[in-house]
Write an enzyme that holds these catalytic residues in place. Sequence first.
Site, PDB file in Angstrom:
ATOM      1  N   ALA A  87     -22.457  72.305  60.250  1.00 16.52           N
ATOM      2  CA  ALA A  87     -20.997  72.340  60.048  1.00 16.52           C
ATOM      3  C   ALA A  87     -20.330  73.209  61.110  1.00 16.52           C
ATOM      4  O   ALA A  87     -20.897  74.206  61.555  1.00 16.52           O
ATOM      5  CB  ALA A  87     -20.685  72.883  58.657  1.00 16.52           C
ATOM      6  N   ARG A  96     -22.654  74.868  26.033  1.00 20.42           N
ATOM      7  CA  ARG A  96     -22.050  76.198  26.002  1.00 20.42           C
ATOM      8  C   ARG A  96     -21.725  76.473  24.531  1.00 20.42           C
ATOM      9  O   ARG A  96     -21.115  75.652  23.854  1.00 20.42           O
ATOM     10  CB  ARG A  96     -20.807  76.236  26.889  1.00 20.42           C
ATOM     11  CG  ARG A  96     -21.201  75.962  28.348  1.00 20.42           C
ATOM     12  CD  ARG A  96     -20.304  76.631  29.356  1.00 20.42           C
ATOM     13  NE  ARG A  96     -21.066  76.979  30.565  1.00 20.42           N
ATOM     14  CZ  ARG A  96     -21.119  76.238  31.679  1.00 20.42           C
ATOM     15  NH1 ARG A  96     -20.463  75.107  31.742  1.00 20.42           N
ATOM     16  NH2 ARG A  96     -21.820  76.643  32.722  1.00 20.42           N
ATOM     17  N   SER A  99     -14.731  65.087  66.097  1.00 22.95           N
ATOM     18  CA  SER A  99     -14.679  65.207  64.631  1.00 22.95           C
ATOM     19  C   SER A  99     -15.279  66.553  64.251  1.00 22.95           C
ATOM     20  O   SER A  99     -15.948  67.187  65.069  1.00 22.95           O
ATOM     21  CB  SER A  99     -15.473  64.077  63.973  1.00 22.95           C
ATOM     22  OG  SER A  99     -16.854  64.233  64.233  1.00 22.95           O
ATOM     23  N   ARG A 102     -19.784  78.592  42.227  1.00 24.77           N
ATOM     24  CA  ARG A 102     -18.924  79.557  41.510  1.00 24.77           C
ATOM     25  C   ARG A 102     -18.425  80.611  42.495  1.00 24.77           C
ATOM     26  O   ARG A 102     -17.872  80.250  43.519  1.00 24.77           O
ATOM     27  CB  ARG A 102     -19.672  80.175  40.328  1.00 24.77           C
ATOM     28  CG  ARG A 102     -19.986  79.137  39.250  1.00 24.77           C
ATOM     29  CD  ARG A 102     -20.335  79.774  37.967  1.00 24.77           C
ATOM     30  NE  ARG A 102     -21.535  80.574  38.071  1.00 24.77           N
ATOM     31  CZ  ARG A 102     -22.099  81.204  37.045  1.00 24.77           C
ATOM     32  NH1 ARG A 102     -21.543  81.134  35.854  1.00 24.77           N
ATOM     33  NH2 ARG A 102     -23.206  81.897  37.204  1.00 24.77           N
ATOM     34  N   ARG A 157     -25.347  68.817  40.738  1.00 23.73           N
ATOM     35  CA  ARG A 157     -26.197  69.289  39.630  1.00 23.73           C
ATOM     36  C   ARG A 157     -27.309  68.301  39.296  1.00 23.73           C
ATOM     37  O   ARG A 157     -28.257  68.656  38.607  1.00 23.73           O
ATOM     38  CB  ARG A 157     -25.364  69.443  38.358  1.00 23.73           C
ATOM     39  CG  ARG A 157     -24.393  70.555  38.389  1.00 23.73           C
ATOM     40  CD  ARG A 157     -23.905  70.790  36.967  1.00 23.73           C
ATOM     41  NE  ARG A 157     -22.993  71.886  36.939  1.00 23.73           N
ATOM     42  CZ  ARG A 157     -23.359  73.155  37.046  1.00 23.73           C
ATOM     43  NH1 ARG A 157     -24.615  73.475  37.165  1.00 23.73           N
ATOM     44  NH2 ARG A 157     -22.451  74.104  37.022  1.00 23.73           N
ATOM     45  N   THR A 196     -30.323  77.829  37.757  1.00 25.42           N
ATOM     46  CA  THR A 196     -28.942  77.576  38.172  1.00 25.42           C
ATOM     47  C   THR A 196     -28.929  77.102  39.614  1.00 25.42           C
ATOM     48  O   THR A 196     -29.703  77.598  40.436  1.00 25.42           O
ATOM     49  CB  THR A 196     -28.052  78.842  38.042  1.00 25.42           C
ATOM     50  OG1 THR A 196     -26.844  78.641  38.802  1.00 25.42           O
ATOM     51  CG2 THR A 196     -28.720  80.102  38.552  1.00 25.42           C
ATOM     52  N   ILE A 197     -28.034  76.156  39.914  1.00 26.27           N
ATOM     53  CA  ILE A 197     -27.979  75.675  41.300  1.00 26.27           C
ATOM     54  C   ILE A 197     -27.363  76.724  42.228  1.00 26.27           C
ATOM     55  O   ILE A 197     -27.521  76.646  43.433  1.00 26.27           O
ATOM     56  CB  ILE A 197     -27.186  74.339  41.426  1.00 26.27           C
ATOM     57  CG1 ILE A 197     -25.732  74.512  40.996  1.00 26.27           C
ATOM     58  CG2 ILE A 197     -27.870  73.228  40.664  1.00 26.27           C
ATOM     59  CD1 ILE A 197     -24.834  73.333  41.389  1.00 26.27           C
ATOM     60  N   ASP A 198     -26.664  77.715  41.644  1.00 21.25           N
ATOM     61  CA  ASP A 198     -25.862  78.632  42.476  1.00 21.25           C
ATOM     62  C   ASP A 198     -26.678  79.684  43.223  1.00 21.25           C
ATOM     63  O   ASP A 198     -26.169  80.309  44.149  1.00 21.25           O
ATOM     64  CB  ASP A 198     -24.824  79.356  41.603  1.00 21.25           C
ATOM     65  CG  ASP A 198     -23.910  78.383  40.881  1.00 21.25           C
ATOM     66  OD1 ASP A 198     -23.709  77.274  41.403  1.00 21.25           O
ATOM     67  OD2 ASP A 198     -23.415  78.720  39.788  1.00 21.25           O
ATOM     68  N   ARG A 240     -12.245  62.265  62.717  1.00 21.15           N
ATOM     69  CA  ARG A 240     -11.567  62.973  61.628  1.00 21.15           C
ATOM     70  C   ARG A 240     -12.140  64.372  61.415  1.00 21.15           C
ATOM     71  O   ARG A 240     -13.290  64.643  61.769  1.00 21.15           O
ATOM     72  CB  ARG A 240     -11.746  62.216  60.304  1.00 21.15           C
ATOM     73  CG  ARG A 240     -10.831  61.050  60.182  1.00 21.15           C
ATOM     74  CD  ARG A 240     -11.071  60.311  58.872  1.00 21.15           C
ATOM     75  NE  ARG A 240     -10.179  59.158  58.808  1.00 21.15           N
ATOM     76  CZ  ARG A 240     -10.438  58.052  58.139  1.00 21.15           C
ATOM     77  NH1 ARG A 240     -11.567  57.934  57.461  1.00 21.15           N
ATOM     78  NH2 ARG A 240      -9.579  57.064  58.115  1.00 21.15           N
ATOM     79  N   GLY A 273     -25.013  75.967  32.552  1.00 19.88           N
ATOM     80  CA  GLY A 273     -24.966  74.821  33.470  1.00 19.88           C
ATOM     81  C   GLY A 273     -26.359  74.271  33.724  1.00 19.88           C
ATOM     82  O   GLY A 273     -27.299  75.030  33.911  1.00 19.88           O
ATOM     83  N   ASP A 317     -27.316  82.609  42.393  1.00 19.60           N
ATOM     84  CA  ASP A 317     -26.586  83.877  42.388  1.00 19.60           C
ATOM     85  C   ASP A 317     -27.211  84.920  41.456  1.00 19.60           C
ATOM     86  O   ASP A 317     -26.520  85.807  40.966  1.00 19.60           O
ATOM     87  CB  ASP A 317     -25.114  83.632  41.995  1.00 19.60           C
ATOM     88  CG  ASP A 317     -24.982  82.953  40.643  1.00 19.60           C
ATOM     89  OD1 ASP A 317     -26.011  82.477  40.103  1.00 19.60           O
ATOM     90  OD2 ASP A 317     -23.857  82.891  40.121  1.00 19.60           O
ATOM     91  N   ASP A 329     -26.668  83.766  34.229  1.00 17.17           N
ATOM     92  CA  ASP A 329     -26.394  85.116  33.714  1.00 17.17           C
ATOM     93  C   ASP A 329     -25.758  85.113  32.323  1.00 17.17           C
ATOM     94  O   ASP A 329     -25.982  86.051  31.547  1.00 17.17           O
ATOM     95  CB  ASP A 329     -25.596  85.962  34.722  1.00 17.17           C
ATOM     96  CG  ASP A 329     -24.336  85.291  35.207  1.00 17.17           C
ATOM     97  OD1 ASP A 329     -24.012  84.196  34.694  1.00 17.17           O
ATOM     98  OD2 ASP A 329     -23.666  85.855  36.084  1.00 17.17           O
ATOM     99  N   GLY A 330     -24.993  84.073  31.985  1.00 20.67           N
ATOM    100  CA  GLY A 330     -24.445  83.978  30.624  1.00 20.67           C
ATOM    101  C   GLY A 330     -25.577  83.860  29.609  1.00 20.67           C
ATOM    102  O   GLY A 330     -25.597  84.556  28.579  1.00 20.67           O
TER     103      GLY A 330
HETATM  104  P1  ADP Z   1     -25.003  80.308  32.485  1.00 25.41           P
HETATM  105  O1  ADP Z   1     -26.184  80.739  31.695  1.00 25.41           O
HETATM  106  O2  ADP Z   1     -25.295  79.148  33.376  1.00 25.41           O
HETATM  107  O3  ADP Z   1     -24.345  81.478  33.214  1.00 25.41           O
HETATM  108  P2  ADP Z   1     -22.838  80.328  30.505  1.00 25.41           P
HETATM  109  O4  ADP Z   1     -22.080  81.455  31.101  1.00 25.41           O
HETATM  110  O5  ADP Z   1     -22.054  79.168  30.005  1.00 25.41           O
HETATM  111  O6  ADP Z   1     -23.912  79.705  31.500  1.00 25.41           O
HETATM  112  O7  ADP Z   1     -23.693  80.920  29.287  1.00 25.41           O
HETATM  113  C1  ADP Z   1     -24.526  80.074  28.527  1.00 25.41           C
HETATM  114  C2  ADP Z   1     -24.467  80.480  27.086  1.00 25.41           C
HETATM  115  O8  ADP Z   1     -24.938  81.822  26.929  1.00 25.41           O
HETATM  116  C3  ADP Z   1     -23.078  80.494  26.454  1.00 25.41           C
HETATM  117  O9  ADP Z   1     -22.658  79.235  26.050  1.00 25.41           O
HETATM  118  C4  ADP Z   1     -23.304  81.402  25.249  1.00 25.41           C
HETATM  119  O10 ADP Z   1     -23.920  80.692  24.200  1.00 25.41           O
HETATM  120  C5  ADP Z   1     -24.289  82.424  25.819  1.00 25.41           C
HETATM  121  N1  ADP Z   1     -23.548  83.599  26.260  1.00 25.41           N
HETATM  122  C6  ADP Z   1     -22.823  83.737  27.404  1.00 25.41           C
HETATM  123  N2  ADP Z   1     -22.196  84.949  27.436  1.00 25.41           N
HETATM  124  C7  ADP Z   1     -22.537  85.578  26.289  1.00 25.41           C
HETATM  125  C8  ADP Z   1     -22.195  86.832  25.698  1.00 25.41           C
HETATM  126  N3  ADP Z   1     -21.366  87.690  26.323  1.00 25.41           N
HETATM  127  N4  ADP Z   1     -22.722  87.129  24.497  1.00 25.41           N
HETATM  128  C9  ADP Z   1     -23.553  86.280  23.869  1.00 25.41           C
HETATM  129  N5  ADP Z   1     -23.890  85.071  24.345  1.00 25.41           N
HETATM  130  C10 ADP Z   1     -23.399  84.706  25.532  1.00 25.41           C
END
Ligand code: ADP
Length: 326
Positions: free
Chosen positions: A190, A75, A219, A175, A259, A129-131, A166, A14, A133, A106-107
Amino acid sequence: MTAIKKIGVLTSGGDAPGMNAAIRAVVKAASHFNIEVLGVQKGYYGLIHDIMTPLSNQAVYNIIHRGGTILKSARCLEFKTPEGRQTAMENLKKNEVDALVVIGGDGTFTGARLIGKEFGFPVVGLPGTIDNDLYGTDYTIGYDTAVNTVVSAVDKIRDTAHSHDRIFIVEVMGRDAGFIALRSGMASGAEKILIPETKTYVNELIESLKTGLNEEDNSAIVIVAEGSEYGGAMEVKKIVNDHFPDYDTRVSILGHMQRGGAPSAFDRVLASGLGFQAVKGLTEGQHGVMVGSINRKIVFTPFDKAIKYHKSFNVELKNIAEILSA
Ligand code: ADP
């Protein structure tokens, strides 16, 4: 330790405001250390499909204030396969890239960790990441801007909520984390904030609204994290409707506007500092780590920890928000 002569930089997952400031910092820091930089387009997709071009200091001129990412993000499912990662490695070798800086969540770090483990390839990650987390840093790049975007939207929503007596249920991103919701909810005053980290009983929600709705201001604003236990804002609206049938209850799902936009000064400074430290870290032999800032100290956290552990939630801040909203 072999000297690093050329690095690749990519943004993945993201997008987040401040990614451009991070790219700029990586390029300028690399130039400071006499390292060449290749910009990889569209995250891991660009590694597999060999879309890498040199990034000079001139190429990153005039981007520190721009939202999104000049390198684009994507992605990429192919990178989850051993064959995909093998192709990526071959392209890195072909382009004589010695190390990578990956900017993402983390992905992105899961993928980076794998090429470190499988090929011993040096990678340093930047938390984008904006989250907010990610374990291993107090703040992620993009979070502050997203919070400010939400606050300015809620300020506007409050004007119309007040004019029409309102109740507004505002859904924000994050997420499965409630960092954006808590901070923006507190900053916008809030009446109730619903986040995944703490349980909120329906009667607590109803009581908070009853307190918030009074003669001076009839409100109320409820901020709902997209990952809250009730689901999203539509579900919360049903509950509120049942208990306040005489009120006009509206939903506003802020969505992807959170974002975008120019990064805040905070995010630009964070991205600049961490971007520099990522390159410096590589020159000093750091790899398989995310660079973060904890209590204003630079900290390198191994990818497995950054991925596995959850950042602790500021319960005290939540309690204060509750007291102040009453
Ligand atoms: P973010 O980095 O924001 O958490 P994603 O979860 O979409 O976003 O992960 C970004 C990219 O990282 C994915 O499109 C993929 O190319 C790679 N990726 C995510 N998970 C894995 C994994 N288990 N193994 C290998 N590459 C991964």
